[in-house]
Design a protein around this motif. Structure first.
Motif, PDB file in Angstrom:
ATOM      1  N   PRO A 129      57.408 -11.805  46.172  1.00  7.59           N
ATOM      2  CA  PRO A 129      58.441 -11.799  44.956  1.00  7.59           C
ATOM      3  C   PRO A 129      58.944 -10.333  44.546  1.00  7.59           C
ATOM      4  N   THR A 130      59.970 -10.173  44.087  1.00 11.22           N
ATOM      5  CA  THR A 130      60.541  -9.015  43.731  1.00 11.22           C
ATOM      6  C   THR A 130      61.354  -8.899  42.492  1.00 11.22           C
ATOM      7  N   GLU A 131      61.471  -7.901  41.802  1.00 15.40           N
ATOM      8  CA  GLU A 131      62.225  -7.686  40.553  1.00 15.40           C
ATOM      9  C   GLU A 131      63.399  -6.938  40.970  1.00 15.40           C
ATOM     10  N   THR A 132      63.508  -6.402  41.926  1.00 17.20           N
ATOM     11  CA  THR A 132      64.643  -5.380  42.054  1.00 17.20           C
ATOM     12  C   THR A 132      65.184  -5.706  43.694  1.00 17.20           C
ATOM     13  N   TYR A 133      66.267  -4.716  43.781  1.00 18.23           N
ATOM     14  CA  TYR A 133      67.028  -4.879  45.244  1.00 18.23           C
ATOM     15  C   TYR A 133      66.281  -4.003  46.163  1.00 18.23           C
ATOM     16  N   MET A 134      65.479  -2.833  45.413  1.00 21.30           N
ATOM     17  CA  MET A 134      64.977  -1.772  46.376  1.00 21.30           C
ATOM     18  C   MET A 134      63.735  -2.199  47.270  1.00 21.30           C
ATOM     19  N   PRO A 135      63.854  -2.176  48.582  1.00 16.08           N
ATOM     20  CA  PRO A 135      62.734  -2.660  49.393  1.00 16.08           C
ATOM     21  C   PRO A 135      61.211  -2.102  48.863  1.00 16.08           C
ATOM     22  N   GLN A 145      57.008  -0.664  38.253  1.00 16.50           N
ATOM     23  CA  GLN A 145      56.842  -0.858  36.752  1.00 16.50           C
ATOM     24  C   GLN A 145      57.792  -1.680  36.142  1.00 16.50           C
ATOM     25  N   LEU A 146      58.441  -2.518  36.705  1.00 21.87           N
ATOM     26  CA  LEU A 146      59.502  -3.399  36.345  1.00 21.87           C
ATOM     27  C   LEU A 146      58.982  -4.560  35.301  1.00 21.87           C
ATOM     28  N   PRO A 147      59.626  -5.265  34.587  1.00 20.63           N
ATOM     29  CA  PRO A 147      58.891  -6.365  33.860  1.00 20.63           C
ATOM     30  C   PRO A 147      58.733  -7.314  34.905  1.00 20.63           C
ATOM     31  N   GLN A 148      57.588  -8.085  34.932  1.00 22.51           N
ATOM     32  CA  GLN A 148      57.357  -9.456  35.788  1.00 22.51           C
ATOM     33  C   GLN A 148      57.978 -10.697  35.380  1.00 22.51           C
ATOM     34  N   HIS A 149      58.783 -11.252  36.177  1.00 20.39           N
ATOM     35  CA  HIS A 149      59.287 -12.559  35.859  1.00 20.39           C
ATOM     36  C   HIS A 149      58.146 -13.561  35.248  1.00 20.39           C
ATOM     37  N   GLU A 150      58.631 -14.389  34.427  1.00 17.91           N
ATOM     38  CA  GLU A 150      57.696 -15.480  34.087  1.00 17.91           C
ATOM     39  C   GLU A 150      58.579 -16.573  33.930  1.00 17.91           C
ATOM     40  N   PHE A 151      58.313 -17.853  34.548  1.00 20.20           N
ATOM     41  CA  PHE A 151      58.820 -19.090  34.652  1.00 20.20           C
ATOM     42  C   PHE A 151      58.776 -19.710  33.365  1.00 20.20           C
ATOM     43  N   ASP A 152      59.563 -20.033  32.552  1.00 24.95           N
ATOM     44  CA  ASP A 152      59.411 -20.223  31.108  1.00 24.95           C
ATOM     45  C   ASP A 152      60.540 -21.084  30.404  1.00 24.95           C
ATOM     46  N   GLU A 186      65.505  -0.082  36.673  1.00 24.47           N
ATOM     47  CA  GLU A 186      65.338  -0.640  35.330  1.00 24.47           C
ATOM     48  C   GLU A 186      66.402  -1.152  34.874  1.00 24.47           C
ATOM     49  N   VAL A 187      67.623  -0.539  34.613  1.00 24.58           N
ATOM     50  CA  VAL A 187      68.584  -0.945  33.947  1.00 24.58           C
ATOM     51  C   VAL A 187      69.290  -2.079  34.617  1.00 24.58           C
TER      52      VAL A 187
END
Length: 550
Positions: free
Chosen positions: A334-340, A349-356, A504-505
């Motif tokens: 899982p990732t929150e970004t485009y950067m490998p 340190q990006l916010p972690q996704h939560e399925f809600d 982050e942006v």
């Protein structure tokens, strides 16, 4: 046999090595300086299979990753990245650095030395004029260029001799070496007398300096390439390379299992077949991390996606954990970004996704998106209704779409699935942002450099009149500022802070909903040698000159 390489970040030494290759530090590590070695007598044939069909044969025109599967075989770049992130020369005699005099201390003056005696596939000598023509065509306003990033800073490109050229940069640009490493050089003479480079005969009958010549193409089925016996590096060691298209991933695996395919390329062996694939006789199966990430991409010109609350609600309603675990057997990360995650510049340190789903519905309620008579939310005459597209025949993506369709429906969002054959999906429909949303895998980097201007700079959207790959049509003043700042710095630590903020942006804006970083399952017959993973390149054939059979 499994070689799981999904972990391990680029360290500071690797980043410093890369920056040296890019220009302002010490000498670059040369991973391969074997020009004009005695070529082996090419023999044998390899059938390499892709799930998509290459259709763009001029590498300077808008294209996708699968097209580069052909480019690496037919064309050469000036230099390229090895798996460790170091640059090695191909058409150049050396990678220009400050230490060897190729780049001035201020990064504004470049001098490039080329190999002597290289010929195009039609026997015409390769010269500095070809490099100048290639670099200038990328910024020709009448040409449909795939990228203007970097090239637009080049001034006064001057041919000093057949094997040397110089240019000035209007401003220091740290990613320039990485841009050049992904620039396939094309022949000037193939465009002599051609009124419109966009429709040149060359675009369907490419001529390169690479290890293989373009022999023939059967549209919808395969491309046949033959050995270039006059190649200027070691190899090629194969007489024939067949690039076959098999859009259905189950059929792709079945043909690998039966022996009809020698090497499985993108989209590779699907995770539901991994356990069996590892038991197949006379096969080598490996799991390798790549720089590609999977996302649900949004067309930011559509009115449905102008409201940040909508984008955040859709992300909260995206059950990516179930998609990864149920469909992909937990293989991707899982990732929150485009950067490998292997990159020195990755932001962990990006916010972690939560399925809600409750949170998603509340976000839409608060923003005034209320259910209509049929349950579909709407606001100011705009309905939360859109299409989602991807490659027909990719059964895992098609199943993922069904997951997404169901969870979006639970919060009053209607998503219609509308898939196309690869050549249609990734043609103008993708390049010109004709879609509403897509499920897409992208590698937004040029080699190991973190610059992503071509994909995220506001001016790089073809649909908005730019020359780039910002097909999301994303616009952000802060992102533009950060991209300019990151490209202007040659200090890894400074760039790291810039690109961490950039991530982050983008994570806050959500022009795409990130799902996972690819870990792909590669397969080959055990008598095939040479294919090697390279997180710094976009596709398997980066070293096809080295592949052997037997």
């Amino acid at each position: 046999m499994t070689d799981t390489t999904r972990t391990g970040h680029m360290n500071r030494r690797q980043a410093l090595t890369l920056m040296g290759a890019a220009g302002l530090m010490g000498p670059a590590m040369i991973g391969r300086d074997r020009a004009f070695a005695a070529n082996a007598d090419p023999s044998g044939q390899i059938v390499l299979a892709f799930s998509q069909e290459p259709t763009v044969f001029n590498p300077l025109m808008p294209h996708i990753e699968v097209d580069e599967g052909v480019y690496y075989a037919v064309f050469d770049t000036l230099f390229d990245f090895d798996p460790e992130g170091a640059l090695f020369p191909i058409l150049a005699t050396e990678v220009p650095t400050v230490a060897n005099g190729g780049i001035s201390e201020d990064g504004l003056s470049w001098r490039l030395k080329l190999k002597d005696g290289v010929t195009w596939h039609d026997g015409t000598p390769f010269t500095a004029e070809d490099v100048k023509f290639t670099l200038e065509l990328t910024v020709d306003p009448d040409f449909r260029s795939f990228r203007s990033t970097g090239y637009s800073f080049m001034r006064n490109i001057t041919v000093v001799s057949d094997t040397e050229l110089t240019w000035e940069m209007s401003e220091p640009f740290a990613p320039m070496a990485a841009i050049l490493a992904s620039t396939y050089i094309i022949p000037k003479h193939a465009f002599d007398g051609v009124e419109d480079a966009n429709t040149a005969p060359f675009n369907n009958a490419p001529i390169g300096t690479g290890p293989f010549r373009f022999k023939n193409r059967m549209a919808g089925d395969h491309i046949e390439l033959e050995a270039n016996g006059e190649y200027h590096m070691d190899g090629p060691f194969l007489k024939t390379l067949i690039i076959k298209y098999v859009p259905d991933l189950n059929v792709l695996y079945t043909q690998f299992k039966s022996g009809d395919i020698d090497v499985v390329g993108m989209q590779y062996i699907t995770p539901d077949h991994l356990a069996e694939a590892e038991t197949l006789p006379n096969k080598v199966v490996t799991v390798a991390g790549t720089a590609t990430f999977e996302s649900l991409g949004l067309n930011m010109m559509r009115p449905q996606f102008q409201d940040p609350a909508v984008r955040k609600a859709l992300y909260a309603a995206l059950d990516k954990t179930s998609i990864i675990d149920a469909l992909y057997y937990g293989v991707p990360t899982p990732t929150e970004t485009y950067m490998p995650q292997q990159s020195y510049y990755y932001n962990d340190q990006l916010p972690q996704h939560e399925f809600d789903l409750e949170k998603a519905a509340a976000l839409l309620d608060e923003a005034g998106w209320m259910p209509g008579a049929d349950g579909v939310r709407e606001k100011d005459g705009v309905r939360l209704e859109f299409t989602n597209s991807t490659t027909a025949g990719n059964h895992l993506r098609e199943q993922a779409q069904q997951f997404i369709q169901q969870t979006f429906g639970a919060i009053g969002v209607k998503m219609e699935i509308k898939n196309f054959p690869p050549a249609v999906m990734w043609g103008d429909y993708w390049m010109n942002s004709e879609f509403d949303t897509v499920v897409v895998g992208l590698n937004t980097l040029a080699g190991a450099d973190p610059d992503t201007s071509s994909f995220f700079m506001s001016s790089m959207s073809p649909a908005r009149g730019g020359a780039g790959q910002n097909t999301f049509a994303y616009q952000s003043e802060r992102v533009d500022e950060l991209l300019v700042a990151g490209a202007s710095s040659f200090v890894p630590e400074e760039r790291k802070a810039i690109y961490e903020e950039l991530q982050e942006v983008i994570r806050e804006d959500l022009p795409f909903l990130p799902m996972f970083q690819y870990a792909v399952i590669k397969g080959r017959k055990d008598d095939v040698s040479g294919p090697a993973s390279n997180v710094n390149n976009r596709i398997d054939t980066w070293n096809v000159r080295d592949w052997t059979r037997g």
